[in-house]
Design a protein around this motif. Structure first.
Motif, short mmCIF file in Angstrom:
data_model
loop_
_atom_site.label_atom_id
_atom_site.label_comp_id
_atom_site.label_asym_id
_atom_site.label_seq_id
_atom_site.Cartn_x
_atom_site.Cartn_y
_atom_site.Cartn_z
N GLY A 133 0.82 -1.21 0.00
CA GLY A 133 0.00 0.00 0.00
C GLY A 133 0.85 1.25 0.00
O GLY A 133 2.08 1.20 -0.11
N SER A 134 0.20 2.41 0.15
CA SER A 134 0.94 3.68 0.12
C SER A 134 1.81 3.86 1.35
O SER A 134 2.86 4.49 1.29
CB SER A 134 -0.03 4.85 0.01
N GLY A 135 1.37 3.31 2.49
CA GLY A 135 2.18 3.39 3.71
C GLY A 135 1.99 4.64 4.54
O GLY A 135 2.68 4.83 5.54
N PHE A 136 1.05 5.51 4.15
CA PHE A 136 0.87 6.75 4.92
C PHE A 136 0.43 6.48 6.35
O PHE A 136 0.80 7.22 7.28
CB PHE A 136 -0.12 7.69 4.22
N ASP A 137 -0.36 5.42 6.55
CA ASP A 137 -0.87 5.12 7.89
C ASP A 137 0.24 4.65 8.83
O ASP A 137 0.29 5.06 9.99
CB ASP A 137 -2.00 4.09 7.82
N VAL A 138 1.16 3.83 8.32
CA VAL A 138 2.30 3.40 9.13
C VAL A 138 3.25 4.57 9.37
O VAL A 138 3.76 4.75 10.48
CB VAL A 138 3.04 2.23 8.46
N SER A 139 3.49 5.38 8.35
CA SER A 139 4.40 6.51 8.49
C SER A 139 3.91 7.48 9.57
O SER A 139 4.69 7.95 10.40
CB SER A 139 4.55 7.25 7.15
N SER A 140 2.61 7.76 9.58
CA SER A 140 2.08 8.66 10.61
C SER A 140 2.09 8.00 11.98
O SER A 140 2.25 8.67 13.01
CB SER A 140 0.66 9.13 10.25
N ALA A 141 1.92 6.67 12.02
CA ALA A 141 1.99 5.95 13.30
C ALA A 141 3.39 6.04 13.90
O ALA A 141 3.56 6.07 15.12
CB ALA A 141 1.58 4.49 13.11
N VAL A 142 4.40 6.10 13.04
CA VAL A 142 5.79 6.18 13.52
C VAL A 142 6.20 7.62 13.81
O VAL A 142 6.71 7.93 14.89
CB VAL A 142 6.77 5.56 12.49
N TYR A 143 5.97 8.51 12.85
CA TYR A 143 6.52 9.87 12.94
C TYR A 143 5.52 10.94 13.37
O TYR A 143 5.91 12.05 13.72
CB TYR A 143 7.11 10.29 11.59
N GLY A 144 4.22 10.65 13.30
CA GLY A 144 3.21 11.65 13.64
C GLY A 144 2.69 12.39 12.41
O GLY A 144 2.90 11.98 11.27
N SER A 145 1.98 13.49 12.63
CA SER A 145 1.35 14.26 11.55
C SER A 145 2.39 14.70 10.52
O SER A 145 3.50 15.11 10.89
CB SER A 145 0.65 15.50 12.11
N GLN A 146 2.01 14.65 9.23
CA GLN A 146 3.00 14.94 8.20
C GLN A 146 2.34 15.13 6.83
O GLN A 146 1.19 14.76 6.61
CB GLN A 146 4.00 13.79 8.09
N ARG A 147 3.15 15.69 5.93
CA ARG A 147 2.85 15.66 4.49
C ARG A 147 3.65 14.48 3.95
O ARG A 147 4.85 14.40 4.15
CB ARG A 147 3.30 16.95 3.83
N TYR A 148 2.99 13.58 3.25
CA TYR A 148 3.61 12.30 2.91
C TYR A 148 3.54 12.01 1.41
O TYR A 148 2.50 12.24 0.78
CB TYR A 148 2.90 11.18 3.68
N VAL A 149 4.66 11.53 0.87
CA VAL A 149 4.70 10.98 -0.48
C VAL A 149 5.21 9.55 -0.35
O VAL A 149 6.23 9.31 0.30
CB VAL A 149 5.62 11.78 -1.42
N ARG A 150 4.52 8.61 -0.95
CA ARG A 150 4.81 7.20 -0.74
C ARG A 150 6.19 6.78 -1.26
O ARG A 150 6.80 7.45 -2.08
CB ARG A 150 3.74 6.33 -1.42
#
Length: 499
Positions: free
Chosen positions: A233-250
């Motif tokens: 998947g894109s991974g935005f949900d795991v990235s926010s779970a690790v680093y917190g709120s963000q602007r994300y590109v997969r």
């Protein structure tokens, strides 16, 4: 010594569907709803003869599901096997355990193998707990005759038993009634973080957290989550779970090609070494809502939607109508970028012209948007223009998301949600309202100004919409050294069915 790690749930405010493809960005807000993983030794001591054993024991307890599963972990192949063939399985936790142990072997080196083996031979006792906000408790509240308000939710015991959906012939609803906060990603991240900390691979203690350690948690959690769900998947949900709120590109899906090869017989430790050394090309930039703004989530009570089936329908539409789908995506991307621009402008204005910003926010918080006029000076006018720009961008996003849903034959913004969102955006002090992520029948979100959130909560309640106890919390994964819910955790572990 027990290790308790927690990771937050998320709300994807912009980037639904687009975030699946690089270089499209999405704004993802982490929340105060957290998933907890508690890891401790299963046995107090190691028997002398256990050094010859090729297996160790892992116990996974999920009090909210009233389940306990016993596994055997191969110390050679790092595979997990349930002791009972009828045991309930949790692929996210299973992959998290296997990959975290493999990461420990890969990172700690040969000189620390004996110490790692000693820890593993004591067994792993893992308990997972999700905050109530991840799941729907409308039925319990209604059965108790309580009003649909956050106050009623607050009366529920922490980590209450989970509500299951009735069978749906349409296949659009998942088994468990959820609110769309990314429970599997938060759970996977919490388990990976707790194990990596417990095994000495990283130190996530408060004040000692460094990016390098968070990056290891991120890589292992992303890998475990993707392989467990059977797709990258894109991974935005795991990235926010690790680093917190963000602007994300997969990240590029090829990053996980070695992990996908693990099912073909490549040793797991070798696979995880490759994952840790791969070129992770995702992009993230810290983001949070501007000051004096509140994130609200409302649950309309329709039991949630199946994101994978909706994503599949959109991909099918893209293939069948490439010209129109590309044009829709271009317009949606422009509207997403515009909203991001206006929110960043508001954050900048709050910093540079704090008095003017506060005055405008307080004034607009008691007015509907058509009355957001008349800035006393240049900076006040700039705040008003940015607020109205953000609103218009959100209206554009909703319009393009609706069109995409109609073309793909799926309810991205169903009519019932549209009516609710229109009514919400017409309330005093409401900046934005929309359907997060892939849309559908999950929770709706709103962003309110100043103290206007209370009025929105009351209005939602009158429309049979339950406002959740969820707010933005920009913090990512953390170690809970003194968990205030320890008493509730102990109580919740009773009455478990062993499988």
């Amino acid at each position: 010594m027990a290790v308790i790690a927690s990771a937050p749930g998320k709300v994807l405010m912009t980037g639904g569907y687009l975030i699946l493809e690089r270089p499209n960005a999405g704004i993802v807000l982490s929340t105060n709803a957290r998933f907890y993983a508690i890891v401790k030794p299963l046995y107090e001591e190691i028997k002398p003869e256990s050094w010859a054993w090729a297996w160790t024991d892992v116990k996974l307890t999920s009090p909210q599901m009233s389940r306990e599963t016993i596994y055997k972990l191969s110390l050679k192949h790092l595979t997990l096997q349930p002791v009972s063939s009828s045991a309930s399985r949790n692929p996210f936790v299973e992959h998290a355990v296997q990959y975290a142990v493999a990461a420990a072997h890969a990172k700690l080196g040969k000189d620390k193998t004996d110490a790692l083996q000693k820890i593993l031979l004591q067994g792993l006792d893992i308990t997972i707990l999700g905050c109530n906000e991840f799941y729907s408790y409308r039925n319990q509240i209604e059965l108790q005759g309580l009003p649909l308000t956050p106050e009623s939710l607050a009366l529920l015991p922490p980590f209450s038993s989970i509500t299951f959906n009735a069978e749906e012939s349409s296949g659009q609803k998942p088994e468990v009634a959820k609110t769309g906060l990314g429970s599997s990603a938060a759970m996977t991240t919490a388990v990976v973080a707790s194990l990596l900390h417990y095994l000495g691979v990283v130190d996530l203690s408060s004040g000692k957290k460094v990016d390098a350690d968070l990056d290891i948690v991120h890589m292992i959690a992303q890998t475990a989550h993707c392989i467990a769900q059977g797709k990258v998947g894109s991974g935005f949900d795991v990235s926010s779970a690790v680093y917190g709120s963000q602007r994300y590109v997969r990240f590029s899906p090829e990053v996980l090609s070695s992990a996908q090869g693990a099912v073909k017989g490549i040793p797991l430790e070798e696979v995880i070494s490759d994952v840790l050394q791969a070129k992770w090309d995702h992009e993230r930039k810290k983001f949070s809502l501007p000051p004096s703004m509140t994130l609200l989530l409302g649950e309309p009570g329709t039991g949630g939607s199946s994101t994978p089936s909706m994503v599949g329908a959109v991909k099918k539409w893209q293939k069948s109508d490439p010209q129109n789908s590309l044009e829709t995506w271009r317009k949606l991307s422009e509207a997403n970028s515009a909203l991001e621009l206006h929110l960043n402008a508001l954050s900048g204005l709050a910093e540079k012209h704090s008095d003017a910003y506060k005055n405008v926010i307080n004034r607009c918080s008691v007015l509907t948007s058509e009355k957001w006029v008349g800035g006393e000076d240049e900076s006040s006018q700039a705040v008003i223009e940015a607020l109205l720009g953000a609103r218009n961008s959100m209206l554009g996003i909703r319009n393009h998301m609706r069109k995409m849903g109609e073309a793909a034959g799926i309810p991205i913004e169903p009519e019932s949600q549209s009516e609710l969102l229109d009514a919400t955006m017409n309330m005093e002090g409401v900046l934005l309202a929309g359907v997060p992520g892939a849309g559908g029948f999950d929770a709706v979100f709103a962003v309110t100004l100043g103290a206007s959130s209370d009025n929105v909560i009351r209005a939602w309640s009158s429309r049979n919409v339950l406002a959740l106890l969820v707010r933005e919390d920009p913090n990512g994964v953390s170690i809970e050294n003194n968990d205030p819910r320890a008493k509730e955790i102990t109580t919740a572990v009773s009455s478990i069915r062993i499988e």
